[in-house]
Write an enzyme that holds these catalytic residues in place. Structure first.
Site: not given
Ligand code: NAD
Length: 493
Positions: A162-163, A171, A186, A188, A240, A262-263, A296, A393
Site C-alpha cells: 500500500w505504501n 515497476r 493484486k 493492497a 511487501g 522485494e521485501l 522499505c 522495521e
C-alpha cells in the site's frame, strides 16, 4: 520539549472531490464490497470488489488466453503501447496524485513525486522493450554458433503493497508487458484505487482489455494459495513484508515459479564526523520522513559519529519539530497520516519501549487524537541497540539515533541484521564513502543523499530483503527466459 502540531483535520476539499469525480468517471467501482478509506479522516472514499477464489481463477484464465497473442506481438508494438500508456499517465498526473493522497495519505507534493517516479518506469520499459538481450557467441572449439534469445516467462502474478500504490504497480506491470507477458495484479486492499485507475489508463492506451487483470480481495492467503498452484501461472513478483514473502516462496516452490521478492528493510544511515552537516540533516530527513517513514528504504537505524552527533541531533530534531502534520491535501503539510490505527499503536509501543530502556526522547513520541491516524514526528537519541526500534522495521516517523566512534564499529553494527535493502553514508571523503559502501551488506547505497531510487537503477535487496531487481535492464530480465540454440558448424581447413 516541544513537538510538531497537527493542522485542522481536512475533509476531502472541493478540488480533491472534483478530481475524485473525474477518476470515478473513468473507472467502474461497485457500490458495495471492500471499503477504501481516507486515512486522514477515516471516511470511505470508494468500494472495490471482494473477489472470491473461483472468480480469481477465471481471471487467471482470461489473462492467460490474452497473453498468448501478446507474446507474439513485436517489441516495437509493445513499446509503442507502453509509450502511449506513459503519455496517458502524464496527462492524468493530477488525478493520480490526488488519488494516491486520498487513499494512502501522503502529502500531495509527495504524491506528485510518486507519479513522476512511477510513470518513469513505464517510460523506461517502453524504451527497454526494443532493446532485447538476445546475442550471438562462437563456441571456443570453433565447431558451433551459440545464439541466445529471450522469451516472455508467461503469465505473472504481481502482488503490491500500500505504501507506493502507483510506483510499486508500474515497476512490475510495465516490464511484464514490455517482455510480452500477461499479468494478474493484486494491489493492497488498503489502496487499490490508484492501481485500478492506472490500469484503466493502460487500456485506453491500447493494452488489450483482458491482458492485465486486477484482483481485489479480503482473503489474500486463499488467493495466493489457489493462483500460485495454477499451472498456467509462471511467475510471481511480490513487494511487501518478509514474512509474507517467505510464505509466497513456499507456495511458488510447488510449481517452481520464477520468483522476484522485494521485501522488508532495516536501512542503516551512517553519518561520519567529516560529513557536510546540512547535507547530512537534509539527507536523513528525506530518507527517514519521506512517505511518513513508511518506505522499505527508510533510514531505520541512524548511526552518527561522536564528533558530529550533538550538532546532527539538534539539526534533525529542529526539522522534525517544525514539520507540519495533517491531511496530505492541506497546503504546507510535510507529514500525513499513517496508514491505519495499528501503525499508530506500533509507533507508540516502539517509542515507549526505547524510552523505558534509556533512549532520550527529543521530540514527538505521541499520537494525535481524532479520526485520522497521526503520530508526531519523533526523534529518539542514544537508542540502546537492544530496543525494538533499533532491531525491527519501524515503518513510521521515528528517527532512532545511535552513536559510534570508529568506522569499523559503524559498519559492523550496520550489518548486524538479517535484512539488506538500503544503506546510506554521509562523508566528504570519497575513499571512505566508497569503502563503506562496499562493506555495507545491502542491495543499494545512497552516498550523501537520501533518495537513491531511480527507474534506471537495479532496485532490490540482499539477505532477507529479497531476490531479484526492479527497474533498469535487470528489471526486464526478471520477466524473460533466456534460451540458446547451439548451431553446429562444419570446421573448414
Ligand atoms: P504485506 O506483506 O502485509 O502486504 C503486501 C501485499 O501482500 C498486500 O497486497 C497484501 O494484501 C498481500 N498479502 C498479504 N498476505 C498475503 C498472502 N498470504 N498471499 C498473497 N498476498 C498477500 O506488506 P505491507 O504492509 O503492505 O507493506 C509493507 C512492507 O512492504 C514492509 O515490510 C516494506 O519494507 C515492504 N516493502 C518492500 C519494498 C521493496 O521494494 N523491497 C517496497 C515497498 C514495501
Amino acid at each position: 520539549m516541544t513537538s510538531s502540531t497537527l493542522t485542522e483535520p481536512l475533509a476531502a476539499d472541493a478540488s480533491a472531490l472534483r478530481v475524485a469525480a473525474r477518476v470515478a468517471d473513468g473507472i467502474h467501482l461497485p457500490e458495495q464490497g471492500l471499503a477504501v478509506q481516507d486515512p486522514a479522516t477515516g471516511s470511505v472514499i470508494g468500494h472495490v470488489a471482494d473477489t472470491d477464489v473461483v472468480t480469481a481463477l477465471q481471471m487467471v484464465g482470461t489473462a492467460h488466453a490474452a497473453g498468448a497473442a501478446w507474446a507474439k506481438t513485436t517489441a516495437r508494438h509493445r513499446a509503442d503501447i507502453l509509450h502511449a500508456w506513459y503519455e496517458e499517465l502524464v496527462a492524468h498526473s493530477d488525478e493520480l496524485a490526488h488519488l494516491i493522497t486520498l487513499e494512502m495519505g501522503k502529502p500531495l507534493a509527495e504524491s506528485r513525486g510518486e507519479v513522476l517516479y512511477g510513470t518513469n518506469f513505464v517510460r523506461w520499459f517502453a524504451e527497454q522493450a526494443v532493446r532485447p538481450g538476445g546475442n550471438f557467441r562462437e563456441a571456443p572449439e570453433g565447431n558451433a554458433d551459440i545464439i541466445t534469445r529471450r522469451s516472455p516467462v508467461g503469465l505473472c502474478v504481481l502482488i503490491t503493497p500500500w505504501n507506493f500504490p502507483l510506483a510499486m504497480a508500474t515497476r512490475k506491470i510495465a516490464p511484464a508487458l514490455a517482455a510480452g507477458c500477461a499479468a494478474v495484479v493484486k494491489p493492497a486492499t488498503l489502496t487499490p484505487l490508484t492501481t485500478i485507475y492506472a490500469v484503466e489508463l493502460a487500456r485506453r492506451a491500447g493494452v488489450p482489455d483482458e491482458l492485465v487483470q486486477i484482483v481485489t480481495t479480503s482473503d489474500a492467503s486463499a488467493f495466493s494459495t489457489a493462483v500460485l498452484s495454477d499451472p498456467r501461472v509462471r511467475k510471481v513478483s511480490f513487494t511487501g513484508s518478509t514474512p509474507v514473502g517467505r510464505q509466497l516462496l513456499g507456495l511458488a516452490a510447488h510449481n517452481v515459479l520464477r520468483s522476484s521478492m522485494e521485501l522488508g528493510g532495516n536501512a542503516p544511515l551512517l553519518v561520519f564526523d567529516d560529513a557536510d552537516l546540512d547535507r547530512a540533516v537534509d539527507g536523513a530527513c528525506a530518507a527517514k520522513m519521506r512517505n511518513g517513514g513508511q518506505s522499505c528504504i527508510a533510514a531505520n537505524r541512524i548511526y552518527v559519529q561522536s564528533g558530529i552527533a550533538d550538532a546532527f541531533v539538534e539539526g534533525l530534531t529542529e526539522r522534525l519539530r517544525d514539520a507540519t502534520v495533517g491531511s496530505g491535501l492541506a497546503a504546507g503539510v510535510v507529514l500525513g497520516p499513517l496508514i491505519d490505527a495499528r501503525a499508530v499503536a506500533h509507533m507508540q509501543s516502539l517509542t515507549d519501549d526505547a524510552v523505558a530502556r534509556g533512549a532520550e526522547l527529543r521530540t514527538g513520541g505521541t499520537a494525535f487524537a481524532g479520526d485520522g491516524h497521526f503520530f508526531a514526528p519523533t526523534l529518539l537519541d542514544r537508542v540502546p541497540p537492544d530496543s525494538a526500534v533499533a532491531r525491527d522495521e519501524i515503518f513510521g516517523p521515528i528517527a532512532a539515533v545511535q552513536r559510534f566512534d570508529t568506522e569499523d564499529e559503524a559498519v559492523a553494527r550496520a550489518n548486524d541484521t538479517p535484512f539488506g535493502l538500503a544503506g546510506y553514508v554521509f562523508t566528504q571523503d570519497i575513499d571512505r564513502a566508497l569503502n563503506v559502501a562496499d562493506r555495507l551488506e545491502t542491495g543499494l547505497v545512497g552516498v550523501n543523499q537520501g533518495v537513491p531510487s531511480n527507474a534506471a537503477a537495479p532496485f532490490g535487496g540482499v539477505k532477507q530483503s529479497g531476490l531479484g531487481r526492479e527497474g533498469s535492464e535487470e528489471g526486464l530480465e526478471e520477466y524473460q527466459n533466456v534460451r540458446f540454440y547451439n548451431v553446429a558448424r562444419r570446421t573448414t581447413t
